[in-house]
Design an enzyme around this catalytic site. Structure first.
Site, PDB file in Angstrom:
ATOM      1  N   LYS A  91      -4.541  14.098 -73.445  1.00 54.53           N
ATOM      2  CA  LYS A  91      -5.394  12.930 -73.735  1.00 54.53           C
ATOM      3  C   LYS A  91      -5.303  11.982 -72.556  1.00 54.53           C
ATOM      4  O   LYS A  91      -4.317  11.986 -71.816  1.00 54.53           O
ATOM      5  CB  LYS A  91      -4.889  12.211 -74.999  1.00 54.53           C
ATOM      6  CG  LYS A  91      -5.934  11.351 -75.659  1.00 54.53           C
ATOM      7  CD  LYS A  91      -6.805  12.153 -76.603  1.00 54.53           C
ATOM      8  CE  LYS A  91      -7.978  11.380 -77.112  1.00 54.53           C
ATOM      9  NZ  LYS A  91      -8.698  12.133 -78.159  1.00 54.53           N
ATOM     10  N   ASP A 142     -14.105  10.221 -75.962  1.00 52.78           N
ATOM     11  CA  ASP A 142     -13.418   9.661 -77.135  1.00 52.78           C
ATOM     12  C   ASP A 142     -13.980   8.238 -77.254  1.00 52.78           C
ATOM     13  O   ASP A 142     -15.076   7.967 -76.741  1.00 52.78           O
ATOM     14  CB  ASP A 142     -11.892   9.682 -76.954  1.00 52.78           C
ATOM     15  CG  ASP A 142     -11.131   9.428 -78.253  1.00 52.78           C
ATOM     16  OD1 ASP A 142     -10.969  10.352 -79.051  1.00 52.78           O
ATOM     17  OD2 ASP A 142     -10.719   8.264 -78.494  1.00 52.78           O
TER      18      ASP A 142
HETATM   19  P1  NDP Z   1     -17.129   5.591 -80.359  1.00 53.13           P
HETATM   20  O1  NDP Z   1     -16.691   4.765 -79.227  1.00 53.13           O
HETATM   21  O2  NDP Z   1     -18.409   6.339 -80.269  1.00 53.13           O
HETATM   22  O3  NDP Z   1     -17.181   4.724 -81.705  1.00 53.13           O
HETATM   23  C1  NDP Z   1     -16.067   4.052 -82.169  1.00 53.13           C
HETATM   24  C2  NDP Z   1     -16.452   3.250 -83.395  1.00 53.13           C
HETATM   25  O4  NDP Z   1     -15.275   2.708 -83.980  1.00 53.13           O
HETATM   26  C3  NDP Z   1     -17.359   2.077 -83.077  1.00 53.13           C
HETATM   27  O5  NDP Z   1     -18.179   1.817 -84.161  1.00 53.13           O
HETATM   28  C4  NDP Z   1     -16.370   0.941 -82.854  1.00 53.13           C
HETATM   29  O6  NDP Z   1     -16.919  -0.335 -83.074  1.00 53.13           O
HETATM   30  C5  NDP Z   1     -15.327   1.270 -83.888  1.00 53.13           C
HETATM   31  N1  NDP Z   1     -13.990   0.811 -83.440  1.00 53.13           N
HETATM   32  C6  NDP Z   1     -13.366   1.121 -82.286  1.00 53.13           C
HETATM   33  N2  NDP Z   1     -12.193   0.490 -82.198  1.00 53.13           N
HETATM   34  C7  NDP Z   1     -12.080  -0.243 -83.314  1.00 53.13           C
HETATM   35  C8  NDP Z   1     -11.108  -1.122 -83.814  1.00 53.13           C
HETATM   36  N3  NDP Z   1      -9.980  -1.370 -83.124  1.00 53.13           N
HETATM   37  N4  NDP Z   1     -11.336  -1.688 -85.038  1.00 53.13           N
HETATM   38  C9  NDP Z   1     -12.480  -1.438 -85.729  1.00 53.13           C
HETATM   39  N5  NDP Z   1     -13.439  -0.616 -85.298  1.00 53.13           N
HETATM   40  C10 NDP Z   1     -13.247  -0.030 -84.119  1.00 53.13           C
HETATM   41  O7  NDP Z   1     -15.917   6.593 -80.645  1.00 53.13           O
HETATM   42  P2  NDP Z   1     -15.902   7.960 -81.460  1.00 53.13           P
HETATM   43  O8  NDP Z   1     -16.857   7.907 -82.590  1.00 53.13           O
HETATM   44  O9  NDP Z   1     -15.976   9.061 -80.488  1.00 53.13           O
HETATM   45  O10 NDP Z   1     -14.405   7.950 -82.018  1.00 53.13           O
HETATM   46  C11 NDP Z   1     -14.065   7.426 -83.304  1.00 53.13           C
HETATM   47  C12 NDP Z   1     -12.746   8.031 -83.745  1.00 53.13           C
HETATM   48  O11 NDP Z   1     -12.895   9.464 -83.838  1.00 53.13           O
HETATM   49  C13 NDP Z   1     -11.563   7.811 -82.808  1.00 53.13           C
HETATM   50  O12 NDP Z   1     -10.380   7.742 -83.556  1.00 53.13           O
HETATM   51  C14 NDP Z   1     -11.547   9.100 -81.974  1.00 53.13           C
HETATM   52  O13 NDP Z   1     -10.286   9.346 -81.423  1.00 53.13           O
HETATM   53  C15 NDP Z   1     -11.901  10.114 -83.044  1.00 53.13           C
HETATM   54  N6  NDP Z   1     -12.422  11.389 -82.578  1.00 53.13           N
HETATM   55  C16 NDP Z   1     -13.471  11.458 -81.715  1.00 53.13           C
HETATM   56  C17 NDP Z   1     -13.957  12.689 -81.327  1.00 53.13           C
HETATM   57  C18 NDP Z   1     -15.149  12.828 -80.455  1.00 53.13           C
HETATM   58  O14 NDP Z   1     -15.556  13.977 -80.201  1.00 53.13           O
HETATM   59  N7  NDP Z   1     -15.768  11.760 -79.970  1.00 53.13           N
HETATM   60  C19 NDP Z   1     -13.321  13.932 -81.775  1.00 53.13           C
HETATM   61  C20 NDP Z   1     -12.275  13.751 -82.751  1.00 53.13           C
HETATM   62  C21 NDP Z   1     -11.843  12.514 -83.098  1.00 53.13           C
HETATM   63  P3  NDP Z   1     -17.795  -1.051 -81.927  1.00 53.13           P
HETATM   64  O15 NDP Z   1     -19.110  -0.342 -81.966  1.00 53.13           O
HETATM   65  O16 NDP Z   1     -17.871  -2.484 -82.363  1.00 53.13           O
HETATM   66  O17 NDP Z   1     -17.052  -0.845 -80.660  1.00 53.13           O
HETATM   67  O1  2IT Z   2      -9.846  13.625 -80.491  1.00 51.66           O
HETATM   68  C1  2IT Z   2     -10.543  14.578 -80.099  1.00 51.66           C
HETATM   69  O2  2IT Z   2     -10.402  15.730 -80.546  1.00 51.66           O
HETATM   70  C2  2IT Z   2     -11.572  14.311 -79.083  1.00 51.66           C
HETATM   71  N1  2IT Z   2     -11.729  13.170 -78.678  1.00 51.66           N
HETATM   72  C3  2IT Z   2     -12.376  15.446 -78.517  1.00 51.66           C
HETATM   73  C4  2IT Z   2     -11.621  16.142 -77.424  1.00 51.66           C
HETATM   74  C5  2IT Z   2     -12.398  17.177 -76.661  1.00 51.66           C
HETATM   75  O3  2IT Z   2     -11.804  17.685 -75.696  1.00 51.66           O
HETATM   76  O4  2IT Z   2     -13.531  17.504 -76.980  1.00 51.66           O
END
Ligand code: NDP
Ligand code: 2IT
Length: 454
Positions: free
Chosen positions: A137, A177
């Site tokens: 990561k 992420d």
């Molecule tokens: P994005 O940046 O696309 O979206 C994040 C969302 O969460 C936004 O709506 C943001 O609000 C909100 N957010 C972020 N930080 C906070 C906080 N401290 N308190 C409240 N709300 C918060 O990220 P992702 O959708 O990619 O990621 C979301 C989660 O999913 C994370 O935990 C990530 O690690 C996990 N994840 C992501 C993957 C991926 O492929 N992208 C894969 C697996 C897991 P705002 O819009 O106001 O910033």
């Molecule tokens: O938390 C996760 O699994 C991710 N942010 C996606 C990682 C990836 O390599 O696609």
């Protein structure tokens, strides 16, 4: 400090206490990392007591120490000509079963503890996918909010000028992420290609025109819904007509909502870091598109003016009456009080889209109330799984059709569910937490033992 990490213990409880005490001593000031290792070890320690070769091989102790962690300065110039400095990181946690693989997070809260927890979780998640990927990561304490496109580009390029020397298509393959989506991956990939003069699949989540995979953007949210469906079907339940709470409004949340709607569920909430949108009649595809467009511009949910939407500043969705919850924003967004609120709202199942969205106290509470619980490392593994499929396509120089990738994703989520059942079945019940932790552990642990001491 005792560098042998050895715990002399007669019972799993003693071993666990000794191990976690040592971990905290060796990694001071890293609460998120302690939390993630404690959660995994709760399942693993009883298992290794039944299978002492893992204790003799000190596998848990070795697994909880990253292979390496690099931290570097990222200097960039803002639009006013000021020089700005951030800290970048890459945690290469474990490459026993494949190249390091995991996302990059750009958020002001990023620090060593957060990235070590995410990298540690990624080892088990990636193993569960059944694909050859290790755990890593990275990211930076950079806040993309309010930055111009040109500032984002300069930051991403500067970040890659250092990161490039640590990564490679068979070494370490980052992706997105929080705060890192298609735009940021493109700026970083462009700079990687320019520095190395090689066109390789060193990042995933790339644009479709230059080596990206169809369905990668959708994969985490779609996969989350597929996993929930597998769990529910296993318990003679389903998603149709069920009221669902989703938190977050980013990549994971958006595509979870899209798939949940397709499955006939009624999604009544989304949220962001400032507040929550409550849509009593259920979010429709048109409103979802409006939210996607808004978030692409870096805006906040309070700007949504559609009829039937209530915006609640500073609130999360957990008090709304519902059947299932899909926390998909960030770590520790559900604490013990939120867990209590969810149960009193009638929620019978929690499926984690975000990484570690529930505190360990919240998880204990769900367990006590027999809540169906899909832990992050199983439930949100669809994103990294399709990243691995992107790597495969890059390796053979082909692009697969949307339907093929989606079918693969569905079958991977089904297999992950089966792995959870295999390792988590306790009499009549399945503990998905034990199933995911032990199921992810065994493959990596056996491979580590076969390599000897290193
Ligand atoms: P994005 O940046 O696309 O979206 C994040 C969302 O969460 C936004 O709506 C943001 O609000 C909100 N957010 C972020 N930080 C906070 C906080 N401290 N308190 C409240 N709300 C918060 O990220 P992702 O959708 O990619 O990621 C979301 C989660 O999913 C994370 O935990 C990530 O690690 C996990 N994840 C992501 C993957 C991926 O492929 N992208 C894969 C697996 C897991 P705002 O819009 O106001 O910033
Ligand atoms: O938390 C996760 O699994 C991710 N942010 C996606 C990682 C990836 O390599 O696609």
């Amino acid at each position: 400090m005792d560098q042998t990490f050895k715990c002399y213990a007669d019972t799993p409880e003693e071993y666990y206490d000794c191990f976690i005490r040592g971990l905290k001593e060796r990694n001071p000031g890293e609460p998120e990392f302690h939390q993630a290792v404690a959660e995994v070890s709760k399942s693993i320690v009883p298992y290794i007591f039944d299978n002492p070769k893992y204790i003799k091989g000190q596998v848990l102790e070795r697994l909880s120490e990253p292979d390496r962690l690099v931290s570097f300065r990222v200097c960039w110039e803002d639009d006013e000509g000021n020089i700005r400095t951030n800290r970048g990181f890459r945690v290469q946690f474990n490459n026993t079963i494949g190249p390091y693989k995991g996302g990059l997070r750009f958020h002001p809260s990023v620090n060593q503890s957060v990235l070590k927890f995410l990298g540690f979780e990624q080892i088990f998640k990636n193993s569960l996918t059944g694909l050859p990927i290790g755990g890593g990561k990275g990211g930076a304490n950079f806040d993309p909010k309010g930055k111009s496109d040109a500032e984002i580009m300069r930051f991403c390029q500067s970040f890659m000028i250092e990161l490039y020397r640590h990564i490679g298509e068979d070494v370490d393959v980052p992706a997105g992420d929080i705060g890192v989506g298609a735009r940021e991956i493109s700026y970083m990939f462009g700079m990687y290609k320019r520095i190395t003069n090689r066109f390789t699949g060193t990042l995933t989540g790339k644009g479709i025109e230059y080596g990206g995979s169809l369905i990668r953007e959708e994969a985490t949210g779609y996969g989350l819904t597929y996993f929930a469906e597998n769990v529910l079907n296993h318990h003679s339940e389903g998603l149709k007509d069920k009221v669902c709470l989703v938190s977050g409004a980013g990549n994971v949340a958006q595509f979870a909502v899209e798939k949940l709607i397709e499955k006939g569920a009624k999604v009544v909430s989304m949220s962001d870091s400032k507040g929550m949108l409550h849509v009593k009649e259920g979010i429709g595809l048109e409103l979802l598109q409006e939210i996607k467009d808004l978030k692409k511009k870096g805006k906040r949910l309070h700007e949504i003016q559609a009829t039937g939407c209530e915006y609640h500043e500073g609130k999360d969705p957990w008090g709304i009456e519902a059947d299932y919850a899909f926390p998909s924003a960030t770590q520790n967004e559900i604490d013990l009080d939120d867990a209590k609120t969810l149960i009193s709202s009638g929620v019978k199942g929690v499926f984690e889209g975000a990484n570690m969205p529930s505190t360990n106290e919240a998880i204990n509470y769900f367990n006590k109330h027999n809540t169906l619980f899909g832990p992050a490392k199983a439930a949100n593994a669809g994103g990294v799984a399709v990243s691995s499929l992107e790597m495969s396509q890059n390796n053979i120089g082909l692009s697969w059709e949307r339907e093929k990738v989606d079918n693969e994703l569905q079958s991977i989520m089904k297999d992950i569910h089966q792995t959870c059942v295999k390792y988590g079945q306790k009499k009549e019940k399945v503990c998905y937490i034990t199933g995911a932790n032990v199921g992810g552990f065994v493959k990596v642990a056996d491979a580590m033992l076969s390599f000897g001491i290193y």
